[in-house]
Design an enzyme around this catalytic site. Structure first.
Site, PDB file in Angstrom:
ATOM      1  N   ASN A 134     -10.025   0.102  -0.545  1.00 49.77           N
ATOM      2  CA  ASN A 134      -8.560   0.155  -0.471  1.00 49.77           C
ATOM      3  C   ASN A 134      -7.992  -0.452  -1.753  1.00 49.77           C
ATOM      4  O   ASN A 134      -8.086  -1.655  -1.957  1.00 49.77           O
ATOM      5  CB  ASN A 134      -8.103  -0.622   0.769  1.00 49.77           C
ATOM      6  N   HIS A 138      -3.338   7.646   1.787  1.00 45.60           N
ATOM      7  CA  HIS A 138      -3.721   6.314   1.325  1.00 45.60           C
ATOM      8  C   HIS A 138      -5.147   6.063   1.818  1.00 45.60           C
ATOM      9  O   HIS A 138      -5.484   6.381   2.961  1.00 45.60           O
ATOM     10  CB  HIS A 138      -2.747   5.282   1.900  1.00 45.60           C
ATOM     11  N   CYS A 154       0.818  -1.220   0.000  1.00 48.76           N
ATOM     12  CA  CYS A 154       0.000   0.000   0.000  1.00 48.76           C
ATOM     13  C   CYS A 154       0.848   1.264   0.000  1.00 48.76           C
ATOM     14  O   CYS A 154       0.362   2.344  -0.368  1.00 48.76           O
ATOM     15  CB  CYS A 154      -0.957   0.000   1.188  1.00 48.76           C
TER      16      CYS A 154
HETATM   17  O1  UT7 Z   1      -3.882  -0.630   3.351  1.00 51.87           O
HETATM   18  C1  UT7 Z   1      -3.122  -1.416   4.179  1.00 51.87           C
HETATM   19  C2  UT7 Z   1      -3.377  -1.093   5.546  1.00 51.87           C
HETATM   20  N1  UT7 Z   1      -4.583  -1.679   6.038  1.00 51.87           N
HETATM   21  C3  UT7 Z   1      -5.332  -1.013   6.852  1.00 51.87           C
HETATM   22  O2  UT7 Z   1      -5.066   0.142   7.076  1.00 51.87           O
HETATM   23  C4  UT7 Z   1      -6.476  -1.685   7.539  1.00 51.87           C
HETATM   24  C5  UT7 Z   1      -6.414  -1.373   8.988  1.00 51.87           C
HETATM   25  N2  UT7 Z   1      -7.478  -1.905   9.772  1.00 51.87           N
HETATM   26  C6  UT7 Z   1      -8.779  -1.528   9.613  1.00 51.87           C
HETATM   27  O3  UT7 Z   1      -9.120  -0.768   8.742  1.00 51.87           O
HETATM   28  C7  UT7 Z   1      -9.769  -2.035  10.635  1.00 51.87           C
HETATM   29  O4  UT7 Z   1      -9.084  -2.667  11.664  1.00 51.87           O
HETATM   30  C8  UT7 Z   1     -10.831  -3.003  10.036  1.00 51.87           C
HETATM   31  C9  UT7 Z   1     -11.806  -2.227   9.148  1.00 51.87           C
HETATM   32  C10 UT7 Z   1     -10.135  -4.080   9.249  1.00 51.87           C
HETATM   33  C11 UT7 Z   1     -11.648  -3.621  11.168  1.00 51.87           C
HETATM   34  O5  UT7 Z   1     -12.192  -2.634  12.002  1.00 51.87           O
HETATM   35  P1  UT7 Z   1     -12.042  -2.773  13.601  1.00 51.87           P
HETATM   36  O6  UT7 Z   1     -12.800  -1.667  14.184  1.00 51.87           O
HETATM   37  O7  UT7 Z   1     -10.569  -2.840  13.887  1.00 51.87           O
HETATM   38  O8  UT7 Z   1     -12.791  -4.125  13.881  1.00 51.87           O
HETATM   39  P2  UT7 Z   1     -12.217  -5.443  14.554  1.00 51.87           P
HETATM   40  O9  UT7 Z   1     -11.220  -6.096  13.663  1.00 51.87           O
HETATM   41  O10 UT7 Z   1     -11.813  -5.104  15.931  1.00 51.87           O
HETATM   42  O11 UT7 Z   1     -13.517  -6.345  14.580  1.00 51.87           O
HETATM   43  C12 UT7 Z   1     -14.662  -5.999  15.359  1.00 51.87           C
HETATM   44  C13 UT7 Z   1     -15.681  -7.101  15.190  1.00 51.87           C
HETATM   45  C14 UT7 Z   1     -15.103  -8.502  15.344  1.00 51.87           C
HETATM   46  O12 UT7 Z   1     -16.056  -9.267  16.057  1.00 51.87           O
HETATM   47  P3  UT7 Z   1     -15.819  -9.561  17.617  1.00 51.87           P
HETATM   48  O13 UT7 Z   1     -14.505 -10.300  17.696  1.00 51.87           O
HETATM   49  O14 UT7 Z   1     -15.802  -8.229  18.269  1.00 51.87           O
HETATM   50  O15 UT7 Z   1     -17.009 -10.398  17.946  1.00 51.87           O
HETATM   51  C15 UT7 Z   1     -15.011  -9.022  13.937  1.00 51.87           C
HETATM   52  O16 UT7 Z   1     -15.132 -10.427  13.843  1.00 51.87           O
HETATM   53  O17 UT7 Z   1     -16.236  -7.059  13.855  1.00 51.87           O
HETATM   54  C16 UT7 Z   1     -16.196  -8.361  13.290  1.00 51.87           C
HETATM   55  N3  UT7 Z   1     -16.071  -8.230  11.834  1.00 51.87           N
HETATM   56  C17 UT7 Z   1     -17.137  -8.044  11.035  1.00 51.87           C
HETATM   57  N4  UT7 Z   1     -18.460  -7.956  11.280  1.00 51.87           N
HETATM   58  C18 UT7 Z   1     -19.287  -7.746  10.222  1.00 51.87           C
HETATM   59  C19 UT7 Z   1     -14.948  -8.242  11.082  1.00 51.87           C
HETATM   60  N5  UT7 Z   1     -15.260  -8.062   9.782  1.00 51.87           N
HETATM   61  C20 UT7 Z   1     -16.613  -7.933   9.726  1.00 51.87           C
HETATM   62  C21 UT7 Z   1     -17.530  -7.721   8.662  1.00 51.87           C
HETATM   63  N6  UT7 Z   1     -18.832  -7.644   8.973  1.00 51.87           N
HETATM   64  N7  UT7 Z   1     -17.138  -7.580   7.369  1.00 51.87           N
END
Ligand code: UT7
Length: 323
Positions: A280, A250, A114
């Site tokens: 992304n 980005h 990225c």
């Molecule tokens: O470009 C390269 C760099 N990449 C990035 O910058 C990405 C960086 N990370 C992010 O953008 C975020 O961390 C995400 C968008 C990937 C996730 O957001 P988050 O607020 O960090 O959520 P999380 O990973 O803490 O997940 C929260 C909950 C989890 O459930 P539990 O464990 O709390 O029960 C996940 O299983 O959301 C769940 N979850 C979803 N729920 C519905 C994960 N993906 C999904 C989904 N739909 N698509």
């Protein structure tokens, strides 16, 4: 007198197919509301079958050349930032060179995921400042849809395909921060963080693999490192935060974009945001944002931009430039 790499043209290409969040609701335990609120993404484009990274890169490059009023004969070098090349080799850049009808100059790929476009800009700037090239096409192009595990809701809803390009032109400057063109580059990587964002396959392991990400961990690094690298690039120019006209980040997650802007004390009105429409697109996201931002009348001659990215590696960096 100093030589500066000035952005003389910009262009982009997005595949025809637009995929709204609702499409994922049919196959995954997810919702449009979750995707929008956690990432800011509403839709993304996916490449058609047979449509490759080099095809998209060529279309973006042709538009950047047109914008600059130049032809492929005017170009000395092509740098393509991609992690999703058509083939392992030859480079996507040489494929673009051939498709543009260029028979001279040189072309190569840069792979920093990225952060690829920032690394490519840094390298192209070095080519121009050192006198090895006068005009360089810098392209970010990706088909990340081909790397997705469609059963993994935590990753496959986040990425999209597309390409963006800029034409860098060597122009004389005074050597101060009033010059147009690239003023400062700050590049960083830390390979100890390999396991939080990677593809679990590759040529020497004889697999193709899928993207794997510990999103929360990447998020944790992102805001802090993006703010730090932006500040470092700015500091090298001798300018201050108050001088920034635009942040072109980005486009991975609106929460990261907002968090970084807040840390830099830059209001969101000065940030170019396209994540809602593109998702992304890895190395393509910044040139896409530059091209869309310009088309929206946001980037004007003489304005100061800071552009920044972080991704797999981890690799991250920023470029300060005057448009
Ligand atoms: O470009 C390269 C760099 N990449 C990035 O910058 C990405 C960086 N990370 C992010 O953008 C975020 O961390 C995400 C968008 C990937 C996730 O957001 P988050 O607020 O960090 O959520 P999380 O990973 O803490 O997940 C929260 C909950 C989890 O459930 P539990 O464990 O709390 O029960 C996940 O299983 O959301 C769940 N979850 C979803 N729920 C519905 C994960 N993906 C999904 C989904 N739909 N698509």
């Amino acid at each position: 007198m100093t030589t500066r790499a000035v952005i003389a043209g910009v262009g982009h290409y997005l595949p025809e197919r637009i995929v709204p969040n609702s499409e994922f609701e049919q196959t995954l335990d997810t919702t449009d509301a979750w995707i929008r609120s956690r990432s800011g993404i509403a839709r993304r484009h996916f490449a058609a079958e047979g449509e490759t990274t080099s095809h998209m890169a060529v279309k973006a490059a042709q538009r950047a050349l047109k914008d600059a009023g130049m032809t492929p004969d005017d170009v000395d070098a092509i740098v393509v930032a991609t992690s999703t090349p058509d083939l392992t080799f030859p480079s996507s850049a040489t494929m673009v060179q051939a498709q543009l009808g260029m028979t001279r100059g040189f072309a190569f790929d840069v792979q920093a995921v990225c952060a690829g476009f920032i690394y490519a800009l840094g390298n192209a700037n070095a080519l121009i400042v050192s006198g090895q090239a006068e005009r360089v096409l810098v392209i970010g192009a990706e088909t990340f849809s081909r790397l997705m595990d469609w059963t993994d809701r935590s990753t496959c809803v986040l990425f999209g395909d597309g390409a963006g390009a800029v034409l860098l032109d060597a122009q004389p400057g005074n050597g101060d921060a009033d010059d147009r063109g690239i003023l400062a580059v700050d590049l960083n990587s830390d390979g100890r963080h390999r396991d939080i964002l990677y593809v679990d396959g590759g040529v020497s392991t004889q697999t193709v693999g899928h993207l794997r990400m510990e999103g929360r961990e990447v998020f944790r690094h992102a805001v802090e490192k993006l703010a730090a690298t932006s500040s470092a690039a700015l500091q090298k120019t001798g300018l201050t935060k108050a001088d920034i006209d635009w942040i072109v980040p980005h486009q991975a997650n609106i929460r990261i974009i907002r968090g970084t802007a807040k840390k830099l004390e830059i209001p969101m009105e000065k940030v170019v945001v396209t994540v809602q429409d593109h998702g992304n697109t890895s190395a393509a996201s910044i040139p896409l944002a530059l091209s869309v931002g310009k088309a929206d009348g946001k980037l004007n001659k003489g304005e100061l931009l800071v552009t920044e990215a972080i991704g797999g590696g981890l690799a991250w960096g920023a470029v300060a430039l005057r448009w």
